[in-house]
Write a protein that holds these residues in place. Sequence first.
Motif, PDB file in Angstrom:
ATOM      1  N   ALA A 174       0.834  -1.199   0.000  1.00  0.00           N
ATOM      2  CA  ALA A 174       0.000   0.000   0.000  1.00  0.00           C
ATOM      3  C   ALA A 174       0.875   1.257   0.000  1.00  0.00           C
ATOM      4  CB  ALA A 174      -0.929   0.005   1.203  1.00  0.00           C
ATOM      5  N   LEU A 175       1.962   1.242   0.777  1.00  0.00           N
ATOM      6  CA  LEU A 175       2.897   2.371   0.764  1.00  0.00           C
ATOM      7  C   LEU A 175       3.485   2.554  -0.633  1.00  0.00           C
ATOM      8  CD1 LEU A 175       4.901   1.796   4.091  1.00  0.00           C
ATOM      9  CD2 LEU A 175       2.995   3.365   3.702  1.00  0.00           C
ATOM     10  N   THR A 176       3.866   1.443  -1.255  1.00  0.00           N
ATOM     11  CA  THR A 176       4.467   1.497  -2.591  1.00  0.00           C
ATOM     12  C   THR A 176       3.483   2.064  -3.609  1.00  0.00           C
ATOM     13  OG1 THR A 176       5.937  -0.372  -2.119  1.00  0.00           O
ATOM     14  CG2 THR A 176       5.472   0.097  -4.435  1.00  0.00           C
ATOM     15  N   ARG A 177       2.232   1.612  -3.562  1.00  0.00           N
ATOM     16  CA  ARG A 177       1.240   2.121  -4.509  1.00  0.00           C
ATOM     17  C   ARG A 177       1.015   3.627  -4.321  1.00  0.00           C
ATOM     18  NH1 ARG A 177      -1.500  -2.767  -2.693  1.00  0.00           N
ATOM     19  NH2 ARG A 177      -1.237  -4.412  -4.269  1.00  0.00           N
ATOM     20  N   ASN A 178       0.945   4.069  -3.081  1.00  0.00           N
ATOM     21  CA  ASN A 178       0.732   5.494  -2.813  1.00  0.00           C
ATOM     22  C   ASN A 178       1.901   6.334  -3.318  1.00  0.00           C
ATOM     23  OD1 ASN A 178      -1.747   5.023  -1.585  1.00  0.00           O
ATOM     24  ND2 ASN A 178      -0.890   4.951   0.482  1.00  0.00           N
TER      25      ASN A 178
END
Length: 215
Positions: A174-178
């Motif tokens: 989720a951090l990577t996608r954001n």
Amino acid sequence: MTSTTSTTSSPTPPPPTEESDPYCLPRDRAAALLAGAPWRRFAVIGDSLSAGTGDPRPGYAAGGWADRVADVLRRIHPDLAYLNIAETGATTARTLEAQTGRLAAFRPDLVHVPCGANDLFRRDPDYALIERTMRRVYDAAAATGAQLTVFTLGWAFRVPAFADWDERIRTVNALTRNLARAYGAVLVDMWDHPVNDRPDLVSADGIHFARRARR
């Protein structure tokens, strides 16, 4: 007289090769899809997943995914400069400290950045710190003016020692996608990719995807 019934077993299908693998893009087709791509200076930073570490498989060429991308780009621009300084075991903090200076000096126009895999091997990962450090890596990479790329971790990447491993992966993904959205990075989302279902996907170490997974 006793009759017997003979049964004929179906022949075992041959193992896949690059030529027959539906997930393996032939180099000529890959080059055609990238025809006109502007990139002439390709850099990879991060950890062993960034570098493309993994066991070889019969019927598949050697080399990790990053080397394959460089090979395809060289078919378009034979003078392509390629720098791969990803390190096995590197955390995001290590990448920031030891790799971003060399990255800036290289002056890339295409950069693959890490997705925080090794930051998860702590008893209690500090996700706020991971996000801040990843952002600093993205800042350094984006300051070169390059197009950024990144991928999420697939669910086949498993570490049974941690009971909450799936939750850890989902959180860092989720951090990577954001961050990918914030920095305009090209995101390759591996979490739900069907290649995760392959029984021989993972290398003998139980962590890295094998060469057959290198797409």
